[in-house]
Motif scaffolding. Structure first.
Motif, PDB file in Angstrom:
ATOM      1  N   TYR A  74      77.266  62.805  45.170  1.00  0.00           N
ATOM      2  CA  TYR A  74      76.045  62.328  45.688  1.00  0.00           C
ATOM      3  C   TYR A  74      74.909  62.694  44.905  1.00  0.00           C
ATOM      4  O   TYR A  74      75.093  63.480  44.038  1.00  0.00           O
ATOM      5  N   ASN A  75      73.790  62.237  45.197  1.00  0.00           N
ATOM      6  CA  ASN A  75      72.531  62.672  44.513  1.00  0.00           C
ATOM      7  C   ASN A  75      71.747  63.790  45.040  1.00  0.00           C
ATOM      8  O   ASN A  75      71.546  64.643  44.198  1.00  0.00           O
ATOM      9  N   LEU A  76      71.957  63.915  46.440  1.00  0.00           N
ATOM     10  CA  LEU A  76      71.283  65.131  46.961  1.00  0.00           C
ATOM     11  C   LEU A  76      71.906  66.298  47.289  1.00  0.00           C
ATOM     12  O   LEU A  76      71.647  67.307  47.708  1.00  0.00           O
ATOM     13  N   LYS A  77      73.346  66.206  47.031  1.00  0.00           N
ATOM     14  CA  LYS A  77      74.230  67.300  47.197  1.00  0.00           C
ATOM     15  C   LYS A  77      75.084  67.541  46.017  1.00  0.00           C
ATOM     16  O   LYS A  77      75.319  66.606  45.167  1.00  0.00           O
ATOM     17  N   PRO A  91      65.351  68.607  46.012  1.00  0.00           N
ATOM     18  CA  PRO A  91      65.116  67.048  46.075  1.00  0.00           C
ATOM     19  C   PRO A  91      63.753  66.903  45.098  1.00  0.00           C
ATOM     20  O   PRO A  91      63.782  65.700  44.784  1.00  0.00           O
ATOM     21  N   PHE A  92      63.254  67.737  44.501  1.00  0.00           N
ATOM     22  CA  PHE A  92      62.167  67.401  43.763  1.00  0.00           C
ATOM     23  C   PHE A  92      62.712  67.756  42.272  1.00  0.00           C
ATOM     24  O   PHE A  92      61.821  67.612  41.474  1.00  0.00           O
ATOM     25  N   ARG A  93      63.984  68.032  42.070  1.00  0.00           N
ATOM     26  CA  ARG A  93      64.399  67.998  40.691  1.00  0.00           C
ATOM     27  C   ARG A  93      65.393  67.041  40.235  1.00  0.00           C
ATOM     28  O   ARG A  93      66.411  67.312  39.496  1.00  0.00           O
ATOM     29  N   ILE A  94      65.046  65.854  40.766  1.00  0.00           N
ATOM     30  CA  ILE A  94      66.065  64.886  40.549  1.00  0.00           C
ATOM     31  C   ILE A  94      65.650  64.226  39.311  1.00  0.00           C
ATOM     32  O   ILE A  94      64.660  63.577  39.126  1.00  0.00           O
ATOM     33  N   THR A  95      66.559  64.163  38.412  1.00  0.00           N
ATOM     34  CA  THR A  95      66.086  63.584  37.131  1.00  0.00           C
ATOM     35  C   THR A  95      66.768  62.297  36.865  1.00  0.00           C
ATOM     36  O   THR A  95      66.485  61.533  36.016  1.00  0.00           O
ATOM     37  N   ASP A 149      72.910  57.533  48.389  1.00  0.00           N
ATOM     38  CA  ASP A 149      73.710  58.465  49.229  1.00  0.00           C
ATOM     39  C   ASP A 149      73.844  57.914  50.401  1.00  0.00           C
ATOM     40  O   ASP A 149      75.000  58.068  51.106  1.00  0.00           O
ATOM     41  N   GLY A 174      60.967  66.915  38.913  1.00  0.00           N
ATOM     42  CA  GLY A 174      61.699  65.697  38.991  1.00  0.00           C
ATOM     43  C   GLY A 174      60.819  64.615  38.758  1.00  0.00           C
ATOM     44  O   GLY A 174      59.501  64.871  38.954  1.00  0.00           O
ATOM     45  N   LEU A 230      69.714  59.223  38.410  1.00  0.00           N
ATOM     46  CA  LEU A 230      70.633  58.717  39.616  1.00  0.00           C
ATOM     47  C   LEU A 230      71.928  58.776  39.436  1.00  0.00           C
ATOM     48  O   LEU A 230      72.451  58.363  38.233  1.00  0.00           O
ATOM     49  N   ARG A 231      72.782  59.045  40.468  1.00  0.00           N
ATOM     50  CA  ARG A 231      74.229  58.930  40.324  1.00  0.00           C
ATOM     51  C   ARG A 231      74.728  57.995  41.161  1.00  0.00           C
ATOM     52  O   ARG A 231      74.324  58.059  42.387  1.00  0.00           O
TER      53      ARG A 231
END
Lengths: 623, 434
Positions: free
Chosen positions: B121-124, B133-137, A26, A14, B139-140
């Motif tokens: 959500y971004n993290l859920k 959390p390391f694969r967020i490519t 969030d 990421g 933003l929502r």
């Protein structure tokens, strides 16, 4: 996982820079209001990461509907949006900020609404003239004709920012909207309109001030609700400054005269409160003819609140009178009223007067002061209410410049003595705080003769706060009168208390030494104070002993290294092996030379808290 | 208009006794408070096609706990949670606001609706499972989606620590920014946005409490003149004060008192003359006071006697002795005006309540009971026999149930809809539409 730790854990696939932003987004919806607030305060970070396009199309629509949140979150949001122009793509897109601010401008919480209006006013300046008419002005109209009074009150604050920058057709519409709101059904809106009347008048062309504003002003000033009428008084100041002198008499004065005699004391209070501004706005001629009698009436008003407000303005009003016949006006018109106020039935009135009356002496000069004002000062110095006496004493410097304080000393002294011995410790505290000032004005001789005893007596007051203030007072006196004076007059007395049977008084000696040593200098500290402190290390009360340790630490920097090594160190070492753990603790602290806040107690020390408790109790009993 | 024969429906609560009833300014909402410190708000439903004879029912809109029982440790006193009064604020935006008070503390409540919910959500992910959390490519930003209507009640302000005695009244001023609160000896004026101070405008506490001869029983602001308020006393008098005249209103500007009839003087005279409620008419021209046996209408321009007096239950005059023994004589009945000020309503015993038509001078006794409140049932006038012989359908004074008392009633500000609280039941009656 919170923002700060993120960078350390950068992931493989990421984009690690997105993670903190993702958390912030969030947390816009976190259950914890503090986290939401935190996210809102970093809204610019979010917007920056999203880019201008997504900020406009996604973030702002979401924010527009978040008006359900807590006030503090909404307040922060309203403030942020006022600085958001660049984040939505610059002035070209600034109108995108209008929808969320519009919804914030309709919430019930006044602080939020006001902040939203403030931000709207700010971004209105970033609209091009075209955008102002296409986007901003329609918003103002929508708010002005909204169903709920919250939106209409918000509209009142927006007219003045768009008026100067729109076409004459739109200008006419704006004036019409403002007129409508001035006669709104709800007093809330009329109040909002009345409070913005002056501001709106300033941006209007003079012809419309005369035609529109004056009629609105007259109407609001005779509103059925006094809460509206009193706001018109404020507008009166602005309007009067805008009009040429020759129009004031016909356009403004009838309303002002009416306000000064309003049936509601709150309106008269407002006139009294704004009197100096009004006086400046209408100029010297009208002041002489109209305001002087009006002011006399306010000083004689039947409501004490009004008299007190007027009494507060006596000095300013007199100062601003035209110089050519200022003295005559004061002597024949104002002074008789002031004389009556000195014996007013209400203590707030007397106290308000006492806080400004001394200022008249500079205006009236020496002879008038001695003949006319002095008797008033003396009467107030003998007033039954301590606040009145204190206010006189705290302003002695004004009269000192004109006639010298000696004129007053005969009466001053009994007044001070009485305050010094007042049963209420807060009154005693207040007079102590004026001692250094008085000492400076009265001179060392007078002080030694009359006031020194008082200052020493406070050191053994039964309230700790007084003893503490007395200590601080001594320090200021020494700074004023010098070390030699200290050595001859106060140091012996302070050191004498070291043998007092009451341990609290013995501790006062230590506190005084802490405060005085620096001002007294190395010689006095080493030769006179240090031996006493060292001797007290054998005191039977542990509180005294650990205060010895603290004092030694405090005066250490003033002593020479010889005294430190040969005299202080052995004593501290002895104390460091004391049987009492607090004495040990503070002695060790002093040896290691660390400065420490007094509140930091050794964790295991319960005994110490017990001692503190006793001292606190000593205070409580005497409050 | 006083023939509110009606269809009705009722809401039965657990054993909780209703202690106040109040319509909001539009009549769309009706709030009740109870002894348990709860506030229940009913909302008027729009006309339904199935039941065209009905104006629309009042259904529960929101229920919340307004006050909790407390203990004053300094005075060793329990502070009941019972809601003494509810007053609505004029509506200022889409939300509704009301003030509720127990003996000591006044609270401002906001009742608002929510029909949208943020999603994404971004993290859920959608199921709430945490994302790596390391694969967020990307933003929502959350998106708002419609949801079922939710009504929230949130406490906005708490006005506390200003009353030494029990608060009996709160009243919102027509300036929309202040309100007053009255206890037995003092009246305070508050700004709705300021909770840390209030102004004491009336103080009748004597320096020596042994000299206390009267207490304040109720207080109300004038509906239009923001400077005028009245307060009633246990001596049967009403004082009207003008806040323009002075900051402290210890001196009244009008004093309303009806001279006592010496012939009817008795041991109970003072007790029954105590005023339990005072209400301005909507027009602001009149005010109405309720004492134990009667309702009086006063013209604000005439201080020496009321312009109208209505007997509520004169037949109790001979029963005062037993009513004193069972404490009923101290019951505090309230009274209310209809929307056009042409009729008034107040409660009585045996679940009876009384209505008076001011134009025709006709009066009627009605009963709030399960029987009369079946859907489409019509309220029948009731009669209490006062003479020797009891006619058919009449009830004798001796068979009245004094435990069933109607103290609190409210009249819709525009329509002929009334709300009647009978112990733990709330009855809502409305005009029949034919």
């Amino acid at each position: 996982l919170r923002g700060g730790e993120v960078s350390k854990m950068a992931g493989a696939d990421g984009d690690d820079s997105l993670y903190p932003i993702a958390v912030l987004i969030d947390e816009l919806r976190n259950e914890d209001v503090q986290l939401r607030l935190n996210s809102i305060k970093k809204l610019s970070t979010i917007a920056l990461a999203l880019g201008v396009e997504r900020t406009r199309t996604e973030l702002l629509p979401f924010l527009t509907d978040t008006i359900y949140d807590e006030d503090e979150v909404l307040l922060a949001l309203a403030e942020q949006l006022g600085n958001f122009t660049m984040l939505v793509g610059g002035p070209e897109y600034v109108h995108c900020l209008l929808p969320p601010l519009e919804s914030l401008a309709t919430v019930e919480e006044t602080v939020v609404r006001d902040k939203a209006v403030e931000s709207l006013r700010k971004i209105s300046q970033e609209h091009s003239p075209v955008d102002l008419e296409v986007h901003f002005e329609p918003l103002v109209k929508r708010l002005a004709s909204g169903d709920w009074f919250t939106s209409r009150t918000s509209a009142c604050g927006l007219f003045s920012v768009c008026y100067p920058r729109v076409s004459s057709t739109v200008k006419a519409e704006i004036r019409q909207h403002f007129r409508t709101l001035c006669s709104d059904d709800t007093p809330m809106v009329r109040r909002a309109a009345a409070s913005k009347l002056g501001e709106f008048a300033k941006v209007l062309e003079l012809e419309y001030v005369k035609s529109d504003i004056i009629s609105l002003f007259t109407a609001l000033a005779s509103d059925e609700q006094d809460s509206v009428r009193l706001l018109a008084v404020e507008a009166c100041v602005s309007i009067a400054t805008l009009l040429p002198q020759e129009d004031l008499e016909t356009l403004v004065m009838p309303t002002l005269r009416q306000a000064a005699e309003d049936k509601s004391w709150r309106v008269r209070y407002m006139v009294a409160d704004k009197f100096s501004e009004l006086q400046k706005a209408v100029g010297p001629e009208i002041t002489k003819n109209d305001l002087v009698p009006a002011f006399q009436n306010l000083l004689k008003d039947c409501e004490a609140e009004v008299r007190a407000a007027a009494a507060n303005k006596v000095k300013e009003f007199c100062e601003n009178l035209p110089e050519d016949n200022r003295e005559q006006i004061i002597m024949t018109h104002i002074l008789p009223c002031v004389k009556e106020l000195v014996s007013d039935t209400n203590q707030h009135v007397k106290s308000a007067l006492a806080s400004v009356i001394m200022g008249l002496s500079t205006i009236l000069g020496k002879d008038n002061t001695i003949e006319h004002l002095l008797p008033l000062f003396l009467a107030q110095l003998k007033d039954e209410c301590p606040e009145v006496r204190l206010n006189i004493i705290s302003n002695l410097d004004c009269v000192n410049e004109v006639i010298g304080i000696r004129q007053l000393s005969q009466s001053l002294l009994p007044a001070i003595v009485e305050l010094a011995e007042d049963a209420k410790w807060r009154v005693r505290l207040a007079i102590i705080e004026y001692m250094p000032l008085l000492a400076g004005q009265l001179g060392v001789e007078f002080f030694d003769e009359k006031l020194n005893t008082l200052c020493m007596a406070w050191l053994i007051d039964h309230v700790y706060a007084i003893r503490e203030a007395a200590t601080c007072n001594l320090m200021k006196l020494v700074e004023k009168f010098g070390a030699e004076w200290a050595q001859n007059t106060i140091v012996p007395k302070v050191l004498g208390m070291a043998n007092d049977p009451n341990y609290l008084h013995r501790m006062t000696t230590l506190f005084c030494i802490n405060a005085l040593s620096k001002a007294c200098g190395q010689e006095i500290t080493t030769k006179q104070m240090l031996p006493v402190v060292l001797k007290m290390s054998n005191d039977q009360v542990a509180n005294v002993r650990f205060n010895v340790a603290k004092s030694l630490q405090k005066i250490g920097p003033i002593l020479d290294s010889n005294a430190l090594q040969t005299e202080v160190k052995p004593v501290l070492e002895k104390l460091a092996s004391d049987t009492d753990m607090d004495v040990k603790y503070f002695a060790q602290e002093a040896i290691s030379g660390k400065s420490f806040p007094i509140t930091e107690y050794p964790p295991e020390s319960r005994q110490h808290f017990y001692k503190i408790f006793i001292d606190v109790q000593d205070q409580l009993v005497n409050v | 208009s006083n023939s509110v024969r009606s269809d009705s429906h009722q809401f039965v609560f657990s054993a909780d006794i209703i202690s106040t009833v109040e319509f909001n300014y539009s009549g769309e909402l009706l709030a009740t408070g109870d002894k348990g410190g709860r506030v229940v708000i009913f909302q008027h439903e729009q006309e339904s096609k199935n039941r065209p004879h009905l104006r629309g029912e009042y259904n529960v809109y929101s229920t919340f706990q307004s006050h909790e029982p407390e203990f004053d440790y300094l005075k060793s006193l329990e502070i009941e949670e019972k809601i003494n009064k509810i007053r609505w604020l004029p509506q200022q935006n889409a939300a509704h606001f009301l003030l509720s008070t127990n003996d000591k503390t006044i609270k401002l409540w906001k009742i608002s609706e929510r029909d949208k919910r943020a999603e994404g959500y971004n993290l859920k992910d959608e199921d709430g499972r945490l994302r790596d959390p390391f694969r967020i490519t990307s933003l929502r930003v959350p998106v708002l989606m419609p949801m079922d209507l939710m009504v929230e009640a949130s406490p906005r302000r708490i006005f506390a620590n200003a009353h030494t005695y029990h608060i009996n009244s709160i009243s919102v001023n027509s300036d929309h920014e202040t309100y007053l609160s009255a206890d037995d000896l003092r009246i305070n004026l508050w700004h709705l946005e300021i909770t840390d101070r209030s102004f004491n405008i009336v103080d009748i506490k004597p320096a020596n409490m042994e000299e206390l001869t009267e207490v304040i029983t109720a207080a109300e602001c004038h509906p239009h003149q923001c400077n005028v308020f009245v307060y009633s006393s246990s001596k049967g008098t009403i004082r009207l004060c003008d806040m323009r005249a002075a900051a402290l209103c210890d001196r009244h500007s009008k004093f309303f008192e009806e001279p006592e009839d010496p012939s009817s003087r008795s041991f109970f005279s003072e007790i029954i003359s105590s005023i339990s409620d005072v209400k301005f008419s909507h027009s602001g021209r009149y005010m109405m006071t309720r004492d134990y046996l009667s309702v009086k209408v006063w013209d604000l321009n005439m201080e020496n006697r009321p312009v109208e007096t209505y007997q509520v239950h004169e037949y109790l005059r001979s029963k005062l002795c037993s009513l004193y023994e069972n404490d009923c004589i101290f019951d505090k009945f309230e009274c209310c005006w209809n929307g056009s000020d042409s009729a008034i309503m107040t409660g009585s015993y045996n679940n009876f309540f009384r209505m008076f038509d001011r134009n025709t001078r006709r009066d009627i006794t009605l009963e709030a009971s399960r029987e009369s409140s079946k859907p489409r049932a019509t309220l029948k006038p009731r009669k209490v026999s006062t003479g020797g012989k009891r006619k058919k359908d009449e009830i004798s004074v001796d068979s009245l149930d004094f435990n069933k008392k109607i103290l609190h009633t409210a009249w819709h500000p525009k329509d002929n809809v009334i709300a009647v609280a009978a112990t733990n039941n709330l009855y809502i009656f409305q005009d029949k539409i034919n």
